[in-house]
Design a protein around this motif. Structure first.
Motif, short mmCIF file in Angstrom:
data_model
loop_
_atom_site.label_atom_id
_atom_site.label_comp_id
_atom_site.label_asym_id
_atom_site.label_seq_id
_atom_site.Cartn_x
_atom_site.Cartn_y
_atom_site.Cartn_z
N ASP A 110 0.89 -1.16 0.00
CA ASP A 110 0.00 0.00 0.00
C ASP A 110 0.93 1.21 0.00
OD1 ASP A 110 -1.36 2.26 1.25
OD2 ASP A 110 -2.91 0.88 1.98
N SER A 113 -0.75 6.34 -2.26
CA SER A 113 -1.95 6.60 -1.45
C SER A 113 -2.16 8.06 -1.08
CB SER A 113 -1.90 5.75 -0.16
OG SER A 113 -1.78 4.39 -0.50
N LEU A 114 -1.98 8.93 -2.05
CA LEU A 114 -2.04 10.35 -1.68
C LEU A 114 -3.47 10.85 -1.53
CD1 LEU A 114 -1.27 12.73 -4.65
CD2 LEU A 114 -1.55 10.30 -4.97
N ASN A 115 -3.61 11.86 -0.71
CA ASN A 115 -4.90 12.49 -0.54
C ASN A 115 -5.18 13.31 -1.78
OD1 ASN A 115 -5.19 11.34 1.96
ND2 ASN A 115 -4.20 13.07 3.01
N TYR A 150 -4.04 3.40 -2.33
CA TYR A 150 -5.23 3.60 -1.50
C TYR A 150 -5.47 5.10 -1.38
CZ TYR A 150 -7.90 2.96 2.95
OH TYR A 150 -8.82 2.93 3.96
N GLY A 152 -6.59 8.87 -0.95
CA GLY A 152 -7.40 9.57 0.05
C GLY A 152 -8.49 10.35 -0.69
N GLU A 249 -10.14 5.22 0.02
CA GLU A 249 -10.85 5.16 1.31
C GLU A 249 -12.36 5.19 1.16
OE1 GLU A 249 -9.56 7.49 4.71
OE2 GLU A 249 -7.70 7.94 3.65
N TYR A 299 -10.26 7.30 10.08
CA TYR A 299 -9.19 6.74 9.25
C TYR A 299 -8.91 5.29 9.66
CZ TYR A 299 -4.38 6.90 7.18
OH TYR A 299 -3.23 6.68 6.47
N ASP A 303 -9.24 1.68 7.67
CA ASP A 303 -8.10 0.77 7.51
C ASP A 303 -8.45 -0.64 7.97
OD1 ASP A 303 -5.77 1.52 6.14
OD2 ASP A 303 -5.21 2.93 7.72
N TYR A 321 2.63 -1.31 4.46
CA TYR A 321 2.06 0.04 4.36
C TYR A 321 3.21 1.03 4.40
CZ TYR A 321 -2.41 -2.11 5.56
OH TYR A 321 -3.54 -2.89 5.56
N THR A 323 4.23 4.64 4.66
CA THR A 323 3.84 6.04 4.91
C THR A 323 4.91 6.70 5.78
OG1 THR A 323 2.77 6.08 7.10
CG2 THR A 323 1.47 5.17 5.28
N GLN A 327 2.83 8.61 10.99
CA GLN A 327 1.62 7.78 11.16
C GLN A 327 1.87 6.53 12.01
OE1 GLN A 327 -0.94 7.25 7.82
NE2 GLN A 327 -0.27 9.13 6.83
N HIS A 330 -0.86 5.58 14.55
CA HIS A 330 -2.07 5.13 13.86
C HIS A 330 -1.96 3.64 13.50
CE1 HIS A 330 -5.17 4.70 10.77
NE2 HIS A 330 -4.23 4.36 9.91
N PHE A 331 -0.85 3.28 12.89
CA PHE A 331 -0.69 1.88 12.47
C PHE A 331 -0.52 0.95 13.67
CE2 PHE A 331 -0.03 3.87 8.37
CZ PHE A 331 -0.74 3.02 7.54
#
Ligand code: ARG
Length: 555
Positions: A110, A113-115, A150, A152, A249, A299, A303, A321, A323, A327, A330-331
């Motif tokens: 993954d 995965s840009l927003n 993925y 955003g 997402e 978020y 995921d 993943y 990133t 983050q 988060h992960f």
């Protein structure tokens, strides 16, 4: 060629070693050819053989056959094996670096995965470039690799964009003017919203409308997503980076119920101040928020749903993943939730982090304008590469294509040359220095090999047995032979810089060899040395391919 295996196979039947079953693992590569190519620390055998290391070394030495070994020396309990250089080269020169046959395993990566609310800028390069190199590396090792972008495509930014279009824009212009148009409006929105609070409320309302599938909101949203994805795809095409999926997402947002229910049923879900959370205090991870008090998902919720779906689709053995290090928490949190849910793949998810990639003057580089957009970086690097190539008096007729290959290579190599976790800087001049530790240096060495091979064709050729046995040449041969071992460690540690470093060393060893020995002498070609040039070129091409950097035949 597995040099440890060569040694192992040749000594394992010696009486004293007959019952040693970890012989292969005991053998080690030496750091210095002075101590042989492979060494056996005999003290590791002392206990099980009940003899002292010197005695062990000597009796193995006495049992060694001639042929594959040039000589074997016993020094202070180490047994140093010096391989027969021409025999090893015979085999190595015939080996090609090709992707391994399928190993039956699947990995998803993954990355990028840009927003979509943002342009692809320098901050997106690391994940895009590192993720693609890790993908290539696993593919080389025989994995079935799923490259997942993925994107955003969900959240209030899209509400902001719609609000902005409604106020100052025109829906019908979106598809005509493309991403620049919505970007400008987005920027305007953020400026105006600073003094007008009502705008933010509007944006939130539009976002709720998107969620509720209001036809107008959805229509505008779809147009925004379409042009944004087109732009992202275009840039990835330029970078020559491909994906198997662009599912983002938003796709998962209406597929959250099963995972939330599962959390509920397993008793993991708690209510705290109206919100739904999983308490991770016992694991020093705080809480993982699953639903806000207003029922909105997060978020992490997406995921969780995404990984469940990915396992259904791919039955992956490994999930990566890529990133930024920001983050991490988060992960760590949602990985822990997956573990608590008892998912079989809980230990096969990895978060691959990296430091910041920036321009020399800090995050904002004047030369590139405020945002250091990827497309501008490529253009500027290409322009500078064209100047350099012309000044150097290149005779190629595809200067344009070549300059682009050099420019893109330099932009990518900026991320790949150091350990991924280190912060790195893209300095235009130093990254295009043909004599530095740079991608043009690698590309140039590849081109040089090609030109030697061209020059040699049609000439008379002969070989003298000693042509490739000099120490500097032997170092080069061993390094050439190390390619697969290097790719394996690069994959195991998710570390693209092993490939870059390998290639830089390959070039410096090659240039030493090239300066010290004649490949073509008085119009007579040394077959063995030419074979070595071919092997070097082959490894350079294979390594550059893993890095996603082109390998020109002329520069
Ligand atoms: N879109 C996110 C960002 O730009 C990165 C997504 C990473 N992938 C994931 N499955 N969370 O920050």
């Amino acid at each position: 060629m597995d040099l440890k295996k060569v040694v192992c196979d040749n000594i394992k039947d010696i009486e004293i070693l007959k019952d040693i079953d970890n012989l292969y693992d005991l053998l080690t590569y030496t750091n210095d050819t002075k101590n042989g190519d492979i060494t056996l620390p005999c003290f590791a055998l002392a206990k099980s053989l009940r003899r002292n290391p010197m005695e062990i070394a000597n009796s193995i030495k006495d049992g060694c056959k001639e042929g594959v070994f040039d000589r074997v020396e016993s020094v202070n309990g180490y047994l140093n094996f010096y391989l027969n250089r021409s025999e090893v080269f015979e085999v190595v020169s015939k080996e090609e670096s090709k992707a391994k046959a399928s190993n039956g395993k699947t990995v998803f990566v993954d990355f990028s995965s840009l927003n979509l609310a943002k342009y692809m800028h320098i901050g997106h390069l690391s994940t895009t470039v590192i993720g693609s190199v890790i993908s290539n590396t696993y593919e080389y090792l025989g994995y079935d690799v799923k490259r997942l972008n993925y994107v955003g495509d969900y959240g209030t930014p899209f509400g902001k964009m719609i609000a902005a279009i409604k106020h100052w824009g025109d829906e019908s212009e979106i598809e005509v003017k493309g991403v620049d148009y919505i970007q400008d409006l987005y920027v305007k929105f953020n400026v105006e919203a600073e003094s007008d609070e009502a705008l933010m409320d509007e944006a939130r309302e539009w976002f709720v409308k998107i969620e509720d599938k209001d036809p107008e909101a959805l229509r505008i949203y779809d147009k925004i997503i379409k042009v944004s994805i087109e732009e992202a795809r275009r840039l990835c095409d330029i970078l020559d980076i491909k994906f198997d999926s662009w599912i983002g997402e938003a796709y998962y947002n209406d597929k959250l119920d099963p995972v939330v229910n599962e959390l509920e049923e397993s008793g993991l879900l708690e209510t705290s101040q109206g919100a739904k959370i999983v308490d991770l205090e016992a694991h020093d991870l705080g809480v993982c928020m699953i639903k806000k008090s207003d029922g909105a998902s997060l978020y992490a919720t997406r995921d969780l749903a995404t990984v469940v779906d990915r396992y259904d689709r791919y039955k992956f053995d490994l999930g990566l993943y890529v990133t930024s290090v920001q983050q991490k928490l988060h992960f760590a949190r949602w990985f822990k939730v997956i573990e608590l849910m008892g998912k079989p793949y809980a230990n096969n998810l990895k978060h691959i982090t990296y430091g910041t990639y920036s321009l020399p003057t800090g995050k904002i580089g004047s030369r590139f304008g405020k945002q250091a957009l990827v497309k501008d970086m490529i253009d500027i690097a290409t322009d500078r590469a064209r100047e350099i190539v012309s000044t150097r008096g290149s005779k190629v007729d595809n200067i344009e294509e070549l300059s682009r290959e050099i420019g893109i290579g330099a932009v990518k190599f900026g991320v790949l040359k150091t350990e991924r976790i280190k912060d790195c800087v893209f300095d235009l001049e130093s990254s295009l220095n043909f004599d530095g530790e740079t991608s043009p240096y690698l590309q140039y060495t590849h081109a040089r090999c090609s030109s030697i091979i061209d020059k040699a064709s049609g000439l008379k050729a002969e070989t003298n047995k000693d042509d490739i046995t000099a120490d500097d040449t032997w170092e080069l041969i061993k390094h050439v032979n190390d390619f697969d071992r290097m790719v394996e460690s690069s994959a195991a540690e998710y570390e693209p810089c092993y490939i870059s470093r390998y290639l830089l060393t390959l070039c410096s060893l090659f240039n030493k060899f090239y300066n010290n020995h004649r490949i073509i002498d008085n119009d007579i070609v040394s077959i063995a040395r030419l074979e070595l040039v071919k092997s070097v070129r082959e490894k350079l091409a294979a390594g550059l391919k893993l890095l996603g950097i082109s390998a020109p035949n002329a520069m």
